[in-house]
Scaffold this motif. Sequence first.
Motif, PDB file in Angstrom:
ATOM      1  N   TYR A 156      22.289  -7.829 -27.850  1.00  7.06           N
ATOM      2  CA  TYR A 156      21.763  -9.064 -28.070  1.00  7.06           C
ATOM      3  C   TYR A 156      20.407  -9.332 -28.250  1.00  7.06           C
ATOM      4  O   TYR A 156      19.446 -10.205 -28.139  1.00  7.06           O
ATOM      5  CB  TYR A 156      22.211  -9.932 -27.202  1.00  7.06           C
ATOM      6  CG  TYR A 156      23.958 -10.362 -27.400  1.00  7.06           C
ATOM      7  CD1 TYR A 156      24.344 -10.956 -28.233  1.00  7.06           C
ATOM      8  CD2 TYR A 156      24.666  -9.636 -26.567  1.00  7.06           C
ATOM      9  CE1 TYR A 156      25.659 -11.113 -28.752  1.00  7.06           C
ATOM     10  CE2 TYR A 156      25.976  -9.712 -26.806  1.00  7.06           C
ATOM     11  CZ  TYR A 156      26.498 -10.442 -27.699  1.00  7.06           C
ATOM     12  OH  TYR A 156      27.944 -10.717 -27.983  1.00  7.06           O
ATOM     13  N   THR A 157      19.524  -8.190 -27.864  1.00  5.46           N
ATOM     14  CA  THR A 157      17.806  -8.150 -27.641  1.00  5.46           C
ATOM     15  C   THR A 157      17.460  -7.067 -28.274  1.00  5.46           C
ATOM     16  O   THR A 157      18.061  -5.872 -28.456  1.00  5.46           O
ATOM     17  CB  THR A 157      17.544  -8.254 -26.150  1.00  5.46           C
ATOM     18  OG1 THR A 157      16.225  -8.488 -26.239  1.00  5.46           O
ATOM     19  CG2 THR A 157      18.021  -7.227 -25.483  1.00  5.46           C
ATOM     20  N   THR A 158      16.201  -7.343 -28.857  1.00  4.24           N
ATOM     21  CA  THR A 158      15.276  -6.302 -29.257  1.00  4.24           C
ATOM     22  C   THR A 158      14.063  -6.034 -28.520  1.00  4.24           C
ATOM     23  O   THR A 158      13.333  -5.215 -28.690  1.00  4.24           O
ATOM     24  CB  THR A 158      15.022  -6.649 -30.811  1.00  4.24           C
ATOM     25  OG1 THR A 158      14.344  -7.919 -30.997  1.00  4.24           O
ATOM     26  CG2 THR A 158      16.339  -6.693 -31.751  1.00  4.24           C
ATOM     27  N   THR A 159      13.770  -7.011 -27.552  1.00  6.65           N
ATOM     28  CA  THR A 159      12.530  -7.385 -27.010  1.00  6.65           C
ATOM     29  C   THR A 159      12.684  -6.421 -25.662  1.00  6.65           C
ATOM     30  O   THR A 159      11.665  -6.077 -24.786  1.00  6.65           O
ATOM     31  CB  THR A 159      12.082  -8.477 -26.600  1.00  6.65           C
ATOM     32  OG1 THR A 159      13.038  -9.197 -25.980  1.00  6.65           O
ATOM     33  CG2 THR A 159      11.914  -9.299 -28.081  1.00  6.65           C
ATOM     34  N   ARG A 160      13.873  -6.416 -25.111  1.00  5.55           N
ATOM     35  CA  ARG A 160      14.193  -5.727 -23.819  1.00  5.55           C
ATOM     36  C   ARG A 160      15.047  -4.257 -23.772  1.00  5.55           C
ATOM     37  O   ARG A 160      15.643  -4.056 -22.805  1.00  5.55           O
ATOM     38  CB  ARG A 160      14.965  -6.666 -22.816  1.00  5.55           C
ATOM     39  CG  ARG A 160      14.242  -8.166 -22.656  1.00  5.55           C
ATOM     40  CD  ARG A 160      14.327  -8.661 -21.313  1.00  5.55           C
ATOM     41  NE  ARG A 160      15.755  -9.307 -21.147  1.00  5.55           N
ATOM     42  CZ  ARG A 160      16.239 -10.265 -21.703  1.00  5.55           C
ATOM     43  NH1 ARG A 160      15.372 -11.174 -22.287  1.00  5.55           N
ATOM     44  NH2 ARG A 160      17.520 -10.620 -21.312  1.00  5.55           N
ATOM     45  N   GLN A 161      14.985  -3.716 -24.867  1.00  4.18           N
ATOM     46  CA  GLN A 161      15.751  -2.481 -25.123  1.00  4.18           C
ATOM     47  C   GLN A 161      15.074  -1.477 -23.950  1.00  4.18           C
ATOM     48  O   GLN A 161      16.160  -0.746 -23.417  1.00  4.18           O
ATOM     49  CB  GLN A 161      15.572  -1.869 -26.318  1.00  4.18           C
ATOM     50  CG  GLN A 161      16.186  -2.695 -27.637  1.00  4.18           C
ATOM     51  CD  GLN A 161      17.599  -2.403 -27.691  1.00  4.18           C
ATOM     52  OE1 GLN A 161      17.906  -1.464 -27.747  1.00  4.18           O
ATOM     53  NE2 GLN A 161      18.433  -3.493 -28.151  1.00  4.18           N
ATOM     54  N   GLU A 162      14.208  -1.369 -23.899  1.00  6.64           N
ATOM     55  CA  GLU A 162      13.571  -0.206 -22.843  1.00  6.64           C
ATOM     56  C   GLU A 162      13.948  -0.353 -21.524  1.00  6.64           C
ATOM     57  O   GLU A 162      14.444   0.433 -20.636  1.00  6.64           O
ATOM     58  CB  GLU A 162      11.820  -0.020 -22.891  1.00  6.64           C
ATOM     59  CG  GLU A 162      11.497   0.708 -24.107  1.00  6.64           C
ATOM     60  CD  GLU A 162      12.252   2.080 -24.434  1.00  6.64           C
ATOM     61  OE1 GLU A 162      12.276   2.922 -23.333  1.00  6.64           O
ATOM     62  OE2 GLU A 162      12.752   2.388 -25.654  1.00  6.64           O
ATOM     63  N   THR A 163      13.919  -1.731 -20.969  1.00  4.96           N
ATOM     64  CA  THR A 163      14.407  -2.082 -19.811  1.00  4.96           C
ATOM     65  C   THR A 163      15.644  -1.866 -19.304  1.00  4.96           C
ATOM     66  O   THR A 163      16.298  -1.406 -18.324  1.00  4.96           O
ATOM     67  CB  THR A 163      13.856  -3.715 -19.318  1.00  4.96           C
ATOM     68  OG1 THR A 163      12.642  -3.847 -19.626  1.00  4.96           O
ATOM     69  CG2 THR A 163      14.476  -4.116 -17.957  1.00  4.96           C
ATOM     70  N   LEU A 164      16.639  -2.276 -20.487  1.00  5.55           N
ATOM     71  CA  LEU A 164      18.260  -2.045 -20.268  1.00  5.55           C
ATOM     72  C   LEU A 164      18.272  -0.604 -20.176  1.00  5.55           C
ATOM     73  O   LEU A 164      19.249   0.038 -19.419  1.00  5.55           O
ATOM     74  CB  LEU A 164      18.690  -2.768 -21.342  1.00  5.55           C
ATOM     75  CG  LEU A 164      18.827  -4.323 -21.227  1.00  5.55           C
ATOM     76  CD1 LEU A 164      19.179  -4.977 -22.703  1.00  5.55           C
ATOM     77  CD2 LEU A 164      19.604  -4.994 -20.165  1.00  5.55           C
ATOM     78  N   ARG A 165      17.764   0.308 -20.985  1.00  5.94           N
ATOM     79  CA  ARG A 165      18.103   1.520 -21.337  1.00  5.94           C
ATOM     80  C   ARG A 165      17.552   2.376 -19.952  1.00  5.94           C
ATOM     81  O   ARG A 165      18.321   3.354 -19.378  1.00  5.94           O
ATOM     82  CB  ARG A 165      17.405   2.197 -22.544  1.00  5.94           C
ATOM     83  CG  ARG A 165      18.064   1.811 -23.709  1.00  5.94           C
ATOM     84  CD  ARG A 165      17.482   2.320 -25.141  1.00  5.94           C
ATOM     85  NE  ARG A 165      17.612   1.832 -26.199  1.00  5.94           N
ATOM     86  CZ  ARG A 165      18.879   1.919 -26.598  1.00  5.94           C
ATOM     87  NH1 ARG A 165      19.858   2.822 -26.108  1.00  5.94           N
ATOM     88  NH2 ARG A 165      19.181   1.339 -27.856  1.00  5.94           N
ATOM     89  N   LEU A 166      16.478   1.737 -19.222  1.00  2.13           N
ATOM     90  CA  LEU A 166      16.083   2.412 -18.026  1.00  2.13           C
ATOM     91  C   LEU A 166      17.127   1.943 -16.977  1.00  2.13           C
ATOM     92  O   LEU A 166      17.445   2.832 -16.094  1.00  2.13           O
ATOM     93  CB  LEU A 166      14.762   1.865 -17.633  1.00  2.13           C
ATOM     94  CG  LEU A 166      14.114   2.378 -16.199  1.00  2.13           C
ATOM     95  CD1 LEU A 166      13.937   3.844 -16.255  1.00  2.13           C
ATOM     96  CD2 LEU A 166      12.778   1.589 -15.908  1.00  2.13           C
ATOM     97  N   GLN A 167      17.716   1.033 -16.998  1.00  2.00           N
ATOM     98  CA  GLN A 167      18.711   0.495 -15.866  1.00  2.00           C
ATOM     99  C   GLN A 167      20.014   1.586 -16.138  1.00  2.00           C
ATOM    100  O   GLN A 167      20.874   1.901 -15.202  1.00  2.00           O
ATOM    101  CB  GLN A 167      18.951  -1.174 -15.972  1.00  2.00           C
ATOM    102  CG  GLN A 167      18.090  -1.962 -15.696  1.00  2.00           C
ATOM    103  CD  GLN A 167      18.143  -3.259 -15.886  1.00  2.00           C
ATOM    104  OE1 GLN A 167      18.880  -3.717 -17.090  1.00  2.00           O
ATOM    105  NE2 GLN A 167      17.532  -4.096 -14.946  1.00  2.00           N
TER     106      GLN A 167
END
Length: 299
Positions: A156-167
């Motif tokens: 549902y997001t394109t702006t927080r992809q890196e943060t979520l992938r890091l988690q």
Amino acid sequence: MRKPLHLFILALLLSFVLVPSVRALGRTSVAVTIDDEYDRYKKRGDALFKEGKYQEARRQYQNCLEVPGFENDPYAKEQIQECTTGIALRQQADDAMRQGKGADAVKVLDQLLNLNPDDLITKGQFADYYEREGNQLFNQKRYAAARESYTKALNYTTTRQETLRLQIRTIDNVTRPSRHIGIKVVTGLVAVGAGAYAALLRSDYQSKMSTLAQVSQTTDPTGSGVIANPDSYRQYNDAYNAAQAAQEKNGLFKACLGVAAVATVAELYLLLHKPKQRVSAIQWKPSSQSWGLAISHTF
């Protein structure tokens, strides 16, 4: 007299030809201006609707109906109704979130996306919800469920992809079996396997020696060393050879005992000396109160 008459006739003809053309040109210019105004409101409304800003979009569609000639425009009326529905659904979702009814809020957000699949605000709400859920599950050490929630948020997001992938990578690192555990498993298996095989060899040797003693007692009860009966001799010879073969494995038996002892000592060492976790100066961990990562600094 003829020249003035000709000029009069020419002027009369020109008035019949030019005046209607000028009037038609004027009417066309007014219509084009009105259409441009309607298109401007419509485009603004469509852009705002796509973002999920239903209040602002509805205002633009209402402006469309105020343009002369478009008072009953079916497209603007339909969009006004869609915006009104969107406003009501968003209010329901916000109320459910404030009351802690996450499951109910998700159902309403689904209705919003069915109404408007391009709704950026609703997609952002979905991403926030699943990321907060993932953070809470992570802090409860429910890593598999947390990973699933973070994966949903990614959709549902394109702006927080890196943060979520890091988690998600953090969870994978936490749940991945360490090399230390693998070594403990291997040493344990070696200790058990070598010890079991050594016990098997010792048991076989003792069994063969017991059989030889019984056969000797039967075939040569006096202990003279002479066995006259061929069948009895053959029986004694087979038992003797079997005992001899078992005794020749005595070296292998000792080796297995040594391996089992070393593996056992190694297993005990690994159990008593747990590896220290490397602590970096900056640590990243999910924040349970909001979406994103909390940063802690270790001195």
